[in-house]
Design a protein around this motif. Structure first.
Motif, PDB file in Angstrom:
ATOM      1  N   SER B  11     -15.633  -3.527 -35.043  1.00  0.00           N
ATOM      2  CA  SER B  11     -15.065  -4.531 -35.931  1.00  0.00           C
ATOM      3  C   SER B  11     -14.423  -5.618 -35.082  1.00  0.00           C
ATOM      4  N   LYS B  13     -12.141  -8.935 -34.426  1.00  0.00           N
ATOM      5  CA  LYS B  13     -10.881  -9.380 -35.006  1.00  0.00           C
ATOM      6  C   LYS B  13     -10.653 -10.844 -34.656  1.00  0.00           C
ATOM      7  N   TYR B  26      -3.199  -4.792 -34.063  1.00  0.00           N
ATOM      8  CA  TYR B  26      -4.270  -4.179 -33.248  1.00  0.00           C
ATOM      9  C   TYR B  26      -5.399  -5.174 -32.978  1.00  0.00           C
ATOM     10  N   PRO B  30      -9.085  -8.349 -39.193  1.00  0.00           N
ATOM     11  CA  PRO B  30     -10.427  -7.797 -38.964  1.00  0.00           C
ATOM     12  C   PRO B  30     -11.506  -8.491 -39.789  1.00  0.00           C
ATOM     13  N   ASP B  32     -15.223  -8.416 -41.875  1.00  0.00           N
ATOM     14  CA  ASP B  32     -15.857  -7.506 -42.824  1.00  0.00           C
ATOM     15  C   ASP B  32     -14.809  -6.724 -43.625  1.00  0.00           C
ATOM     16  N   SER B  33     -13.714  -7.406 -43.967  1.00  0.00           N
ATOM     17  CA  SER B  33     -12.692  -6.726 -44.739  1.00  0.00           C
ATOM     18  C   SER B  33     -11.765  -7.783 -45.328  1.00  0.00           C
ATOM     19  N   ASN B 234      -8.417  -4.555 -48.782  1.00  0.00           N
ATOM     20  CA  ASN B 234      -8.476  -3.485 -47.795  1.00  0.00           C
ATOM     21  C   ASN B 234      -7.144  -3.279 -47.076  1.00  0.00           C
ATOM     22  N   HIS B 275      -6.489   0.945 -40.641  1.00  0.00           N
ATOM     23  CA  HIS B 275      -6.509   1.138 -39.198  1.00  0.00           C
ATOM     24  C   HIS B 275      -5.154   0.920 -38.555  1.00  0.00           C
TER      25      HIS B 275
END
Lengths: 289, 295
Positions: B11, B13, B26, B30, B32-33, B234, B275
């Motif tokens: 993924s 970022k 992190y 991100p 795709d979210s 998400n 995550h």
């Protein structure tokens, strides 16, 4: 075998039953002329019926268990089967206790909760824990992860896989001191490779995938768990035909139950919750129940 | 249908422009979210959105997406002057990535949205738009500022209307996620808050995510649009701001004395994310943008 199973015409069957012949044993001791008189049919017809009946009885004796319907099991056999089934641990002793040992195979388990409570985390944990080898009390199988919402993060799965391997090494160190050092040869990458990940973006894709799983599972017999992350997400939009939605959902649930029973695997469905307003108070309920 | 290989699924970022915030997240927002930022007005939601639209243009090696962004705004007017100000400081600190006469603002596409149906219309046109943008600088970030404004006035408080509102949430979220997956986009959505009045029981006591309840400006709040919308995103981040009274030591000629100073304390919390662990950090808003503060 009963009369209704005999390969004879419906009118003959009806005559037999109305004359009182409901089981094969009742036909064993009668002669063809007597039968013809009773049923008011020609003697050749009666002889034909008796021939078919004796033929069926012959093949019947090869079947040892006295089952009334094909495929039935006695309750004792079923209890025995259930007790010998393995569970998939959720890595939480309390949760395993509530579930009676863990997530059970051959069953569909639905887990629902508010957003942010840990449903996806539990789904990933189960997909990792199913891969624990037999030596450590696991199933040593692979997992299918169906992601409908896009909440699966690979880095998180990697973290969980690393922790699982560390756990197994600890177990190794404490309990296998006497035996030879069997090092854990699994790497987090191997665990990730054994998770078959499908990402779907619409309800039609979801239905198509679940139909396809039959074929997929016959090719990959070592899959032991199917996790569907938010089984209801794509169905909560506006559907023009609500009856269609109900049909599709129940069809999907039935297929998953069939897959669980046929391939002896566990199905874990993660669901969302909604609020149900009853009179003045509110209640949380699983979505689309 | 073939399963995707997890080892190849990394993924990406998008950096926020501040290393402290990136560490909290992190790496950043991100792809795709859908990431949601919840805050009361004046907390910095739009600042983060503008900052992200600029930093998405950085090359991938520096944490960006090397992409342009689509900014859908529902509240008027769009802060052009603030964007221009941020753009200048962005350019000066990242001059080596961009040619001399380049204007990063050229790569932020702004579109105003008036109603929820208008948003659905726009999203159906977004597909070909992003497809075409692949030839120049591809669009890889969509910002919707704010989603709450679309839903807070058009719907009556009857069960039928609320049900229709809920199904619109899922429709919009489903389309956004499909877009995000198809073009590997990061989607950032901002949301407003509503006050919680009354005792902490029943629906007021419903805890979603890491924080038992959200506080800002000394009030108990919860995100707008309810449980249905919370199921559609998400990740959720919460920005709070509070006025705090702190002691400041002052050295004066006749010895030390202390002053009580009112300071604005701003914090970013992770409410839920698949995550990220439960964490928070302090930040401040300056002329150059929004930056985390290490204490």
């Amino acid at each position: 075998m009963e009369i209704w199973r005999l390969p004879i015409s419906a009118s003959q069957r009806g005559k037999l039953i109305s004359a009182g012949y409901t089981s094969l044993s009742s036909l064993s001791s009668i002669s063809s002329s007597d039968l013809a008189r009773e049923l008011k049919v020609s003697e050749s017809e009666a002889m034909n019926i008796l021939k078919v009946a004796s033929h069926s009885r012959g093949s019947e004796t090869s079947n040892a268990s006295c089952s009334i319907v094909e495929g039935a099991q006695s309750a004792w056999d079923m209890l025995h089967d259930e007790e010998s089934l393995m569970h998939i641990t959720t890595s939480s002793a309390d949760l395993d206790n509530i579930l009676g040992g863990g997530i059970r195979c051959k069953e569909v388990t639905e887990i629902g909760g508010v957003p942010g409570i840990g449903k996806t985390q539990l789904g990933i944990q189960v997909a990792v824990n199913v891969q624990i080898p037999n030596d450590f009390g696991g199933l040593g199988g692979k997992a299918i992860y169906i992601d409908t919402e896009g909440s699966f993060m690979v880095e998180r799965a990697f973290q969980i896989a690393e922790a699982c391997i560390e756990d197994m090494s600890e177990y190794n160190r404490f309990l296998r001191k006497d035996f030879q050092e069997c090092k854990i040869k699994m790497l987090p990458q191997d665990i990730l490779e054994n998770i078959f990940y499908f990402r779907i973006c619409s309800y039609t894709e979801q239905i198509a995938l679940i139909n396809y799983l039959d074929k997929f599972l016959s090719e990959h017999k070592d899959v032991k768990v199917i996790v569907v992350d938010s089984v209801t997400f794509h169905f909560r939009q506006d559907f023009d035909d609500m009856a269609l939605r109900t049909r599709v959902l129940s069809g999907m649930a039935l297929k998953l139950m069939n897959l669980a029973k046929r391939f002896s695997l566990a199905v874990v469905l993660l669901n969302q919750v909604t609020t149900k307003h009853t009179e003045a108070s509110f209640q949380l309920a699983l979505a689309l129940v | 249908m073939t399963p995707q290989s997890l080892l190849q699924l990394t993924s990406q970022k998008c950096t926020t422009g501040c290393p402290i915030l990136d560490r909290l997240l992190y790496g950043g927002i991100p792809c795709d979210s859908i990431t949601e930022i919840v805050a009361e007005s004046g907390s910095g939601k739009t600042q983060i959105c503008l900052q992200l639209s600029l930093h998405a243009q950085l090359p991938v090696s520096h944490g960006g997406l090397a992409a342009s962004s689509l900014y859908l705004h529902t509240e008027f007017p769009f802060p052009f002057r603030r964007l221009h100000q941020l753009c200048l400081s962005f350019r000066s600190s990242n001059a080596h990535h961009f040619p001399v006469n380049d204007n990063p603002c050229d790569r932020i596409f702004v579109q105003s949205v008036h109603t929820a149906d208008h948003l659905l219309e726009i999203m159906s046109k977004t597909d070909p738009f992003i497809e075409n943008s692949k030839n120049q600088v591809p669009v890889r970030l969509i910002v919707i500022d704010s989603i709450a404004a679309l839903f807070r006035s058009d719907f009556d408080n009857t069960p039928v209307e609320l049900k229709r509102r809920s199904s619109l949430f899922f429709k919009i979220s489903s389309k956004l996620k499909a877009l995000a997956k198809r073009f590997n986009l990061a989607v950032l959505v901002t949301n407003q808050v509503v006050d919680l009045v009354g005792p902490n029981e029943g629906i007021n006591g419903l805890r979603i995510g890491n924080l038992v309840c959200l506080h800002t400006s000394g009030r108990r709040v919860c995100p707008a649009l309810g449980l249905a919308w919370a199921n559609c995103v998400n990740s959720r981040l919460f920005l709070s701001r509070n006025e705090e009274v702190i002691r400041e030591e002052n050295e004066k000629s006749n010895g030390q004395s202390c002053d009580f100073v009112k300071k604005k304390m701003r914090k970013l919390y992770v409410v839920f994310a698949p995550h990220l662990p439960e964490s928070s950090c302090e930040f401040e808003i300056t002329r150059e943008g929004l930056f985390g503060v290490e204490r």
